[in-house]
Design an enzyme around this catalytic site. Structure first.
Site, PDB file in Angstrom:
ATOM      1  N   LYS A   1       0.836  -1.214   0.000  1.00 26.11           N
ATOM      2  CA  LYS A   1       0.000   0.000   0.000  1.00 26.11           C
ATOM      3  C   LYS A   1       0.865   1.256   0.000  1.00 26.11           C
ATOM      4  O   LYS A   1       2.028   1.241   0.418  1.00 26.11           O
ATOM      5  CB  LYS A   1      -0.923  -0.019   1.215  1.00 26.11           C
ATOM      6  CG  LYS A   1      -1.979  -1.140   1.130  1.00 26.11           C
ATOM      7  CD  LYS A   1      -3.386  -0.655   0.950  1.00 26.11           C
ATOM      8  CE  LYS A   1      -4.296  -1.744   0.425  1.00 26.11           C
ATOM      9  NZ  LYS A   1      -5.332  -2.154   1.325  1.00 26.11           N
TER      10      LYS A   1
ATOM     11  N   ARG B   1      -4.350 -10.177   3.583  1.00 24.15           N
ATOM     12  CA  ARG B   1      -4.480 -10.184   2.117  1.00 24.15           C
ATOM     13  C   ARG B   1      -3.176  -9.641   1.549  1.00 24.15           C
ATOM     14  O   ARG B   1      -2.820  -8.487   1.804  1.00 24.15           O
ATOM     15  CB  ARG B   1      -5.671  -9.306   1.722  1.00 24.15           C
ATOM     16  CG  ARG B   1      -5.935  -9.226   0.231  1.00 24.15           C
ATOM     17  CD  ARG B   1      -7.131  -8.322  -0.038  1.00 24.15           C
ATOM     18  NE  ARG B   1      -7.484  -8.304  -1.444  1.00 24.15           N
ATOM     19  CZ  ARG B   1      -6.907  -7.521  -2.344  1.00 24.15           C
ATOM     20  NH1 ARG B   1      -5.957  -6.680  -1.990  1.00 24.15           N
ATOM     21  NH2 ARG B   1      -7.288  -7.578  -3.618  1.00 24.15           N
TER      22      ARG B   1
HETATM   23  C1  9MG Z   1      -9.699  -5.579  -2.655  1.00 23.44           C
HETATM   24  N1  9MG Z   1      -8.870  -4.987  -1.621  1.00 23.44           N
HETATM   25  C2  9MG Z   1      -7.867  -4.082  -1.801  1.00 23.44           C
HETATM   26  N2  9MG Z   1      -7.340  -3.738  -0.625  1.00 23.44           N
HETATM   27  C3  9MG Z   1      -8.010  -4.460   0.315  1.00 23.44           C
HETATM   28  C4  9MG Z   1      -7.933  -4.550   1.710  1.00 23.44           C
HETATM   29  O1  9MG Z   1      -7.092  -3.782   2.401  1.00 23.44           O
HETATM   30  N3  9MG Z   1      -8.752  -5.391   2.361  1.00 23.44           N
HETATM   31  C5  9MG Z   1      -9.657  -6.137   1.672  1.00 23.44           C
HETATM   32  N4  9MG Z   1     -10.459  -6.958   2.373  1.00 23.44           N
HETATM   33  N5  9MG Z   1      -9.786  -6.086   0.332  1.00 23.44           N
HETATM   34  C6  9MG Z   1      -8.971  -5.262  -0.312  1.00 23.44           C
END
Ligand code: 9MG
Length: 351
Positions: free
Chosen positions: A298, A333
């Site tokens: 991120k 994730r």
């Molecule tokens: C699809 N997506 C992109 N970033 C995400 C995040 O931080 N959490 C979840 N659950 N989905 C995400």
């Protein structure tokens, strides 16, 4: 907010002596809590014994919420999307990211893109992902929405193929028609960055199925969410917003054991917001659901490290995920599955 987190023998000893309570039924125990709000006793920091006395007195006075909050914070989580999250067999779970979008594969939607995405997802699964999150619409800051038909063309063949091979799949979508088709195709999980709020039909579709859901928090929409996100208190505001989403899903008939929450790092959050959420993550166990985090690659990791290329943010992403595990998060994730799996194995052995 749970404080004084301990793991291993100190956690077992604290629980046995009544000085600690398990955090989400996992490997950690908390020995103190900070209670906020108008009715917080004293300076708000309580031992577990004082917390239980306070909750008992509140129940006698007709207020069951403190006792229920303690129970939600502490109880083991049931299996979620086929993944064991508490007790024997529990370990931190990895959701591998497979974006079927033109910036990831040749041209999302065509046959070559499907084949490439399936092969990519197979590699993530072999590298140790517990479930593969397949998405056909970018939710990056500034991203434009795509037509529902395009999203379906991108994700459905990939989901069908992976499900046929027995690979556990989740679908990353905000759209009810995509959820419905993905459920029919055999997904094990719905991952909705809008917390089942964007599409008015989404909750009914999930409720009518047996498939669980991740409710993520987002302030605004992907197009505009990073234009000056504002909170009174980011941790409390995100917590309260997720509590409302959980309540809306329960009202729609989705069973509580089918709901996980995610504070939505980077979705309408500044660098300071992301860091506050990460350091207060344990509070989110008060919602009583498994906690999912998406920290991987991120932009806040880029802001902290100066690394502009998201693919070069692996070490920062793993460090952030370990910080989340230290507060009992159950599912991460991630893009870099092999690296994250290795770090999680070492983390778990050291517990
Ligand atoms: C699809 N997506 C992109 N970033 C995400 C995040 O931080 N959490 C979840 N659950 N989905 C995400």
């Amino acid at each position: 907010m749970p404080l004084g987190l301990v793991s291993g023998d100190p956690a077992i000893a604290a629980c046995a002596a009544g000085a600690g309570l398990a955090l989400a039924g996992g490997a950690f125990a908390f020995t103190r809590v900070r209670v906020t709000g108008a009715d917080a006793p004293g300076d708000g920091v309580l031992s577990v014994a004082d917390l239980l006395r306070w909750a008992t007195q509140a129940a006698r006075d007709g207020d069951d919420e403190p006792g229920e909050l303690v129970a939600r914070m502490s109880r083991p989580r049931p299996d979620f999307a086929g993944l064991v999250l508490s007790g024997t067999g529990a370990r931190p779970r990895i959701m591998g990211v497979c974006n079927v979008t033109p910036d990831s594969f040749s041209d999302g939607g065509d046959h070559a893109a499907t084949e490439q995405a399936v092969e990519f997802a197979q590699r993530l699964f072999e590298a140790g992902a517990d479930i593969i999150d397949v998405g056909g619409e970018s939710t990056r800051p500034g991203a434009d929405p795509v037509a529902v038909e395009v999203e379906l063309e991108r994700v459905l063949p990939v989901i069908e193929e992976l499900a046929a091979q027995g690979v556990p799949v989740s679908v990353d979508t905000r759209r009810a028609p995509v959820m419905r088709a993905a459920i029919d195709a055999g997904v094990a999980l719905i991952n909705d960055v809008s917390g089942l709020s964007d599409d008015p039909d989404a909750r009914a579709i999930v409720a009518a199925s047996v498939v669980p859901v991740v409710l993520m928090h987002m302030q605004g929409t992907p197009e505009t969410m990073q234009d000056d996100p504002t909170y009174a208190d980011v941790v409390d505001d995100v917590y309260d917003a997720l509590a409302l989403r959980v309540a809306a899903c329960l009202d729609a008939g989705i069973a509580p054991e089918r709901i996980a929450i995610d504070p939505g790092f980077g979705f309408g959050k500044t660098l300071a917001h992301n860091l506050e959420l990460l350091s207060a993550l344990a509070q989110f166990h008060g919602l009583g659901c498994p906690t999912v985090v998406g920290l991987s690659r991120k932009s806040f990791i880029g802001a902290l490290t100066g690394e502009e290329d998201p693919r070069q943010r692996v070490a920062g992403s793993v460090a952030a995920a370990l910080k989340a595990l230290d507060q009992g998060a159950q599912i991460a994730r991630v893009h870099d599955v092999a690296e994250t799996r290795q770090a999680f194995e070492v983390w778990r052995a050291a517990l």
